[in-house]
Motif scaffolding. Structure first.
Motif, PDB file in Angstrom:
ATOM      1  N   GLY A 112       0.804  -1.229   0.000  1.00 24.92           N
ATOM      2  CA  GLY A 112       0.000   0.000   0.000  1.00 24.92           C
ATOM      3  C   GLY A 112       0.830   1.269   0.000  1.00 24.92           C
ATOM      4  O   GLY A 112       0.299   2.376   0.111  1.00 24.92           O
ATOM      5  N   ALA A 166       0.082  -1.685   4.473  1.00 25.97           N
ATOM      6  CA  ALA A 166      -1.379  -1.731   4.385  1.00 25.97           C
ATOM      7  C   ALA A 166      -1.935  -3.109   4.727  1.00 25.97           C
ATOM      8  O   ALA A 166      -2.990  -3.220   5.366  1.00 25.97           O
ATOM      9  CB  ALA A 166      -1.827  -1.313   2.982  1.00 25.97           C
ATOM     10  N   ARG A 167      -1.210  -4.164   4.364  1.00 29.40           N
ATOM     11  CA  ARG A 167      -1.744  -5.500   4.643  1.00 29.40           C
ATOM     12  C   ARG A 167      -1.782  -5.816   6.129  1.00 29.40           C
ATOM     13  O   ARG A 167      -2.704  -6.457   6.622  1.00 29.40           O
ATOM     14  CB  ARG A 167      -0.904  -6.552   3.914  1.00 29.40           C
ATOM     15  CG  ARG A 167      -1.254  -6.652   2.444  1.00 29.40           C
ATOM     16  CD  ARG A 167      -0.546  -7.836   1.861  1.00 29.40           C
ATOM     17  NE  ARG A 167      -0.984  -8.135   0.522  1.00 29.40           N
ATOM     18  CZ  ARG A 167      -0.481  -9.123  -0.199  1.00 29.40           C
ATOM     19  NH1 ARG A 167       0.472  -9.885   0.313  1.00 29.40           N
ATOM     20  NH2 ARG A 167      -0.912  -9.355  -1.410  1.00 29.40           N
ATOM     21  N   GLU A 190      -4.685  -3.788   7.561  1.00 23.17           N
ATOM     22  CA  GLU A 190      -5.987  -4.399   7.242  1.00 23.17           C
ATOM     23  C   GLU A 190      -6.219  -5.653   8.073  1.00 23.17           C
ATOM     24  O   GLU A 190      -7.320  -5.894   8.573  1.00 23.17           O
ATOM     25  CB  GLU A 190      -6.038  -4.772   5.755  1.00 23.17           C
ATOM     26  CG  GLU A 190      -6.301  -3.575   4.851  1.00 23.17           C
ATOM     27  CD  GLU A 190      -5.877  -3.837   3.398  1.00 23.17           C
ATOM     28  OE1 GLU A 190      -5.666  -2.839   2.700  1.00 23.17           O
ATOM     29  OE2 GLU A 190      -5.725  -5.024   3.015  1.00 23.17           O
ATOM     30  N   GLY A 238      -7.050  -4.641  11.689  1.00 19.02           N
ATOM     31  CA  GLY A 238      -8.400  -4.068  11.748  1.00 19.02           C
ATOM     32  C   GLY A 238      -9.457  -5.138  11.607  1.00 19.02           C
ATOM     33  O   GLY A 238     -10.462  -5.155  12.338  1.00 19.02           O
ATOM     34  N   SER A 239      -9.218  -6.063  10.686  1.00 16.84           N
ATOM     35  CA  SER A 239     -10.224  -7.096  10.446  1.00 16.84           C
ATOM     36  C   SER A 239     -10.321  -8.069  11.623  1.00 16.84           C
ATOM     37  O   SER A 239     -11.414  -8.454  12.041  1.00 16.84           O
ATOM     38  CB  SER A 239      -9.889  -7.754   9.123  1.00 16.84           C
ATOM     39  OG  SER A 239      -9.926  -9.105   9.194  1.00 16.84           O
ATOM     40  N   ALA A 252     -13.742  -0.372   8.809  1.00 20.01           N
ATOM     41  CA  ALA A 252     -12.606   0.210   8.078  1.00 20.01           C
ATOM     42  C   ALA A 252     -12.588   1.731   8.188  1.00 20.01           C
ATOM     43  O   ALA A 252     -11.513   2.338   8.228  1.00 20.01           O
ATOM     44  CB  ALA A 252     -12.664  -0.219   6.614  1.00 20.01           C
ATOM     45  N   VAL A 257     -10.461   3.122  10.944  1.00 18.34           N
ATOM     46  CA  VAL A 257      -9.021   2.822  10.931  1.00 18.34           C
ATOM     47  C   VAL A 257      -8.305   3.912  10.137  1.00 18.34           C
ATOM     48  O   VAL A 257      -8.607   4.126   8.958  1.00 18.34           O
ATOM     49  CB  VAL A 257      -8.753   1.440  10.294  1.00 18.34           C
ATOM     50  CG1 VAL A 257      -7.260   1.120  10.322  1.00 18.34           C
ATOM     51  CG2 VAL A 257      -9.555   0.359  11.004  1.00 18.34           C
ATOM     52  N   THR A 309      -5.029   5.556   8.333  1.00 14.81           N
ATOM     53  CA  THR A 309      -3.736   5.174   7.757  1.00 14.81           C
ATOM     54  C   THR A 309      -3.208   6.256   6.822  1.00 14.81           C
ATOM     55  O   THR A 309      -3.982   6.895   6.103  1.00 14.81           O
ATOM     56  CB  THR A 309      -3.815   3.815   7.022  1.00 14.81           C
ATOM     57  OG1 THR A 309      -2.576   3.580   6.369  1.00 14.81           O
ATOM     58  CG2 THR A 309      -4.934   3.764   6.025  1.00 14.81           C
TER      59      THR A 309
END
Ligand code: ACO
Length: 339
Positions: free
Chosen positions: A40, A271-272, A275, A278-279, A285, A288, A290
């Motif tokens: 990301g 980013a991964r 994510e 968060g998940s 989302a 969150v 970023t």
């Protein structure tokens, strides 16, 4: 409500020079699509050769002091979280104190009972430095309710990037953030609780060389172990696990659930990871925050760069609960609850 530690001012500084994915394509076998889809990240900021960690740290500190509306002479403690100091010694905090004009001996030849006390201390909790620093500051504010703590998180990760290592070097950038912390007076956020963790058994997963374990003599050239080495896949797994578990622990001991959190700012690693955290926390989302796309992973500074952007976007305010969480070399990790 515990108002022991309040954030009175916040400032950040990033270098002007932008290192884009297209720039990286010129120096290594990589491409924009791989970097963006895996991380990301689009750009990072990189220090010029003439600059160091203390430069960005100093400018972030100046902004935080201005934002707090205090005079630098009111500061009693300067703490710097960094894993990329200018020197092994002296500390970055001493360098910044001098530039802020806070050296006790400026124009003074003797220490008298009225000489102002100033404690300067660097510490290394890698990417977890800001959260660890909040806990250190809370302890010092508990010792002295008149203390005014300048907590700086500053990094020059580009100085330890091996640009032959394409899976790691695309991730990191330089930058700094600073906060003025105190227990009295105006503030825009309160630090309610902090929880930190460590697992030294996993120290080999992320290491930065250049320390005394390297037996270097004059004339030697540096080798790969001088730079940041990371086992990315293992780090990913532990980063997600630790940030999720520490955040849930912190919420639980404050009788809160993830539904009570208004804004979530995880370490801007990539980013991964953001994510995945968060998940697993099952936080929507839109809660969150970023900015990793712009700055990459700036280690200890990452939460402060994000907090500053979130504040400017009107997402951070007193009364709203902001949960921050971080993870880094050590291994170290931590979460904090702000409102
Ligand atoms: N460009 C193009 N290809 C690449 C690049 C690149 N920059 N880097 C790696 N590749 C290739 C590899 O060579 C490999 O190719 P191969 O299959 O032909 O051998 C393939 O992509 C997969 O490589 P992996 O390293 O397995 O890639 P992975 O999917 O695991 O992604 C990444 C790497 C993004 C680093 C991932 O492991 C990750 O996110 N790890 C977490 C690291 C991190 O963010 N740490 C920071 C948190 S802690 C802290 O802040 C210090």
């Amino acid at each position: 409500m515990n108002k022991l530690c309040q954030i009175a001012g916040l400032g950040i500084c990033v270098p002007e020079r932008v290192l884009s994915n297209h720039d990286l394509e010129q120096i290594m076998d990589t491409n924009e699509e791989w970097i963006v889809s895996r991380t990301g990240i689009h750009t990072r900021r990189i220090l010029d050769a003439s600059q160091g960690t203390s430069d960005v740290g100093f400018f972030a500190a100046q902004k935080a002091i201005l934002d707090a509306g205090i005079d630098a002479s009111e500061i009693t403690h300067i703490f710097v979280a960094t894993c990329t100091p200018d020197y092994l010694s002296p500390s970055v905090s001493c360098l910044i104190a001098a530039r802020l004009g806070l050296s006790a001996y400026s124009g003074v030849s003797t220490i008298s009972p009225t000489t102002k006390s100033l404690m300067c201390l660097d510490f290394n909790a890698a990417c977890s430095g800001f959260v660890y620093g909040l806990e250190v500051a809370r302890a010092f504010l508990a010792l002295d309710s008149n203390a005014v703590v300048l907590l700086i998180a500053a990094e020059a990760l580009s100085r330890r990037m091996n640009y032959n290592d394409r899976s790691t070097s695309v991730l990191f950038g330089d930058g700094a953030g600073a906060v003025v912390l105190r227990s009295k007076g105006d503030s825009f956020l309160t630090v309610h609780d902090v929880s930190c963790g460590t697992d030294g058994d996993l120290n080999e997963l992320i290491q930065i060389g250049g320390g005394t374990n390297m037996n270097v003599v004059v004339g030697d050239t540096v080798k790969e172990d001088f730079f940041l080495n990371m086992q990315g896949r293992d780090v990913f797994k532990h980063a997600v696990r630790c940030m999720v578990q520490e955040s849930l622990k912190l919420l639980s001991r404050n009788n809160l659930t993830i539904d009570d959190v208004d804004l979530f700012i995880p370490h801007q690693a990539n980013a991964r990871i953001i994510e995945a955290v968060g998940s697993r926390l099952e936080i929507p989302a839109e809660k969150v925050f970023t900015n990793v796309s712009e700055y990459g992973n700036t280690s200890a500074a990452s939460i402060l760069l994000a907090l500053d952007d979130a504040r400017k976007a009107g997402k951070v305010e007193a009364g709203k609960k902001t949960l921050i969480t971080t993870f880094g070399a050590g291994l170290t990790w931590g979460s904090a609850l702000l409102s």
